[in-house]
Design a protein around this motif. Structure first.
Motif, mmCIF file in Angstrom:
data_model
loop_
_atom_site.group_PDB
_atom_site.id
_atom_site.type_symbol
_atom_site.label_atom_id
_atom_site.label_comp_id
_atom_site.label_asym_id
_atom_site.label_seq_id
_atom_site.Cartn_x
_atom_site.Cartn_y
_atom_site.Cartn_z
ATOM 1 N N UNK A 81 2.982 13.472 -9.097
ATOM 2 C CA UNK A 81 2.611 14.999 -8.522
ATOM 3 C C UNK A 81 3.859 15.431 -7.549
ATOM 4 N N UNK A 82 5.637 15.209 -7.947
ATOM 5 C CA UNK A 82 6.201 16.253 -7.587
ATOM 6 C C UNK A 82 6.738 17.246 -7.473
ATOM 7 N N UNK A 105 17.959 11.017 -11.320
ATOM 8 C CA UNK A 105 17.404 10.019 -10.124
ATOM 9 C C UNK A 105 15.913 9.665 -10.802
ATOM 10 N N UNK A 106 15.064 10.507 -12.176
ATOM 11 C CA UNK A 106 14.597 9.566 -12.590
ATOM 12 C C UNK A 106 15.202 7.966 -13.144
ATOM 13 N N UNK A 107 15.861 7.772 -13.467
ATOM 14 C CA UNK A 107 16.473 6.148 -13.795
ATOM 15 C C UNK A 107 16.520 5.595 -12.272
ATOM 16 N N UNK A 108 16.879 6.158 -11.326
ATOM 17 C CA UNK A 108 17.080 5.508 -10.143
ATOM 18 C C UNK A 108 15.209 5.281 -9.899
ATOM 19 N N UNK A 109 14.024 5.725 -9.717
ATOM 20 C CA UNK A 109 13.031 5.629 -9.959
ATOM 21 C C UNK A 109 12.525 4.480 -10.918
ATOM 22 N N UNK A 110 12.586 4.970 -11.856
ATOM 23 C CA UNK A 110 12.275 3.856 -12.634
ATOM 24 C C UNK A 110 12.974 2.340 -12.314
ATOM 25 N N UNK A 111 14.079 2.255 -11.947
ATOM 26 C CA UNK A 111 15.307 1.212 -12.019
ATOM 27 C C UNK A 111 14.954 0.084 -10.259
ATOM 28 N N UNK A 112 14.002 1.648 -9.507
ATOM 29 C CA UNK A 112 13.621 0.825 -7.707
ATOM 30 C C UNK A 112 12.043 0.364 -8.391
ATOM 31 N N UNK A 150 9.792 3.903 -1.958
ATOM 32 C CA UNK A 150 9.212 4.760 -1.376
ATOM 33 C C UNK A 150 10.062 6.031 -0.399
ATOM 34 N N UNK A 151 11.414 5.816 0.308
ATOM 35 C CA UNK A 151 12.173 6.505 0.613
ATOM 36 C C UNK A 151 12.667 7.448 -0.109
ATOM 37 N N UNK A 152 12.919 7.203 -1.423
ATOM 38 C CA UNK A 152 12.664 8.158 -2.775
ATOM 39 C C UNK A 152 12.057 8.675 -2.916
ATOM 40 N N UNK A 153 11.133 8.519 -3.506
ATOM 41 C CA UNK A 153 9.587 9.245 -3.600
ATOM 42 C C UNK A 153 9.536 10.368 -2.407
ATOM 43 N N UNK A 154 9.717 9.780 -1.098
ATOM 44 C CA UNK A 154 9.418 11.068 0.121
ATOM 45 C C UNK A 154 10.562 11.803 0.205
ATOM 46 N N UNK A 155 11.668 11.506 0.055
ATOM 47 C CA UNK A 155 12.845 12.764 0.005
ATOM 48 C C UNK A 155 12.103 13.470 -1.179
ATOM 49 N N UNK A 156 11.826 13.029 -2.348
ATOM 50 C CA UNK A 156 11.521 14.121 -3.385
ATOM 51 C C UNK A 156 10.504 14.687 -3.006
ATOM 52 N N UNK A 157 9.655 14.269 -2.487
ATOM 53 C CA UNK A 157 8.607 15.081 -2.006
ATOM 54 C C UNK A 157 8.609 16.400 -1.209
ATOM 55 N N UNK A 158 10.387 16.495 -0.758
ATOM 56 C CA UNK A 158 10.465 17.378 0.079
ATOM 57 C C UNK A 158 9.362 16.940 1.487
ATOM 58 N N UNK A 186 0.836 -1.353 0.079
ATOM 59 C CA UNK A 186 -0.128 -0.321 0.138
ATOM 60 C C UNK A 186 0.844 1.552 -0.255
ATOM 61 N N UNK A 187 2.116 1.258 0.945
ATOM 62 C CA UNK A 187 3.223 1.944 0.492
ATOM 63 C C UNK A 187 3.623 2.159 -0.664
ATOM 64 N N UNK A 188 3.625 1.140 -1.806
ATOM 65 C CA UNK A 188 4.379 1.706 -2.675
ATOM 66 C C UNK A 188 3.643 1.520 -3.456
ATOM 67 N N UNK A 189 2.014 1.418 -3.618
ATOM 68 C CA UNK A 189 1.095 1.571 -4.063
ATOM 69 C C UNK A 189 1.078 3.247 -4.450
ATOM 70 N N UNK A 190 1.442 4.106 -2.924
ATOM 71 C CA UNK A 190 0.991 5.489 -2.998
ATOM 72 C C UNK A 190 2.291 6.069 -3.684
ATOM 73 N N UNK A 191 3.319 5.435 -2.913
ATOM 74 C CA UNK A 191 4.357 6.234 -3.526
ATOM 75 C C UNK A 191 4.928 6.204 -4.346
ATOM 76 N N UNK A 192 3.999 5.751 -5.586
ATOM 77 C CA UNK A 192 3.542 5.630 -6.834
ATOM 78 C C UNK A 192 3.319 6.535 -7.695
ATOM 79 N N UNK A 193 1.656 6.566 -6.780
ATOM 80 C CA UNK A 193 0.752 7.915 -7.122
ATOM 81 C C UNK A 193 1.712 9.342 -6.745
ATOM 82 N N UNK A 194 2.179 9.385 -6.069
ATOM 83 C CA UNK A 194 3.220 10.554 -5.305
ATOM 84 C C UNK A 194 4.182 10.652 -6.519
ATOM 85 N N UNK A 195 5.175 10.125 -7.042
ATOM 86 C CA UNK A 195 5.938 10.532 -7.985
ATOM 87 C C UNK A 195 5.191 10.541 -9.099
#
Length: 84
Positions: A16-17, A25-32, A76-84, A5-14
């Protein structure tokens, strides 16, 4: 909340950064994302003319052996960090 569920939310959040991440960073998001959803990369590395495809393949290949749950948590950690 479950990891999935956290992962699904992070995907949605990704989507709307506050600002567009840089290419590395985009490559890291893609790869993860790919590692979390599909596991280790398969198939042949794209040809020399497909620079974007090669970069994506190499980024995903760099995570080989990373477990799906571990990849989800890193995503999840990366998207959370990018959201600020």
């Amino acid at each position: 909340m479950s990891l999935q569920a956290q992962f699904d939310q992070a995907v949605a959040d990704s989507k709307n950064l506050p600002e567009r991440p840089d290419n590395m960073t985009l490559l890291k998001i893609y790869a993860l994302f790919k590692q979390a959803t599909e596991g280790d990369v398969e198939g042949k590395r794209p040809g020399f003319t497909d620079m974007v495809g090669r970069a994506k393949f190499d980024a995903w290949d760099g995570l080989k052996g990373t477990g799906k749950e571990e990849a989800m948590q890193q995503y999840i950690d990366l998207i959370t960090e990018l959201k600020g």
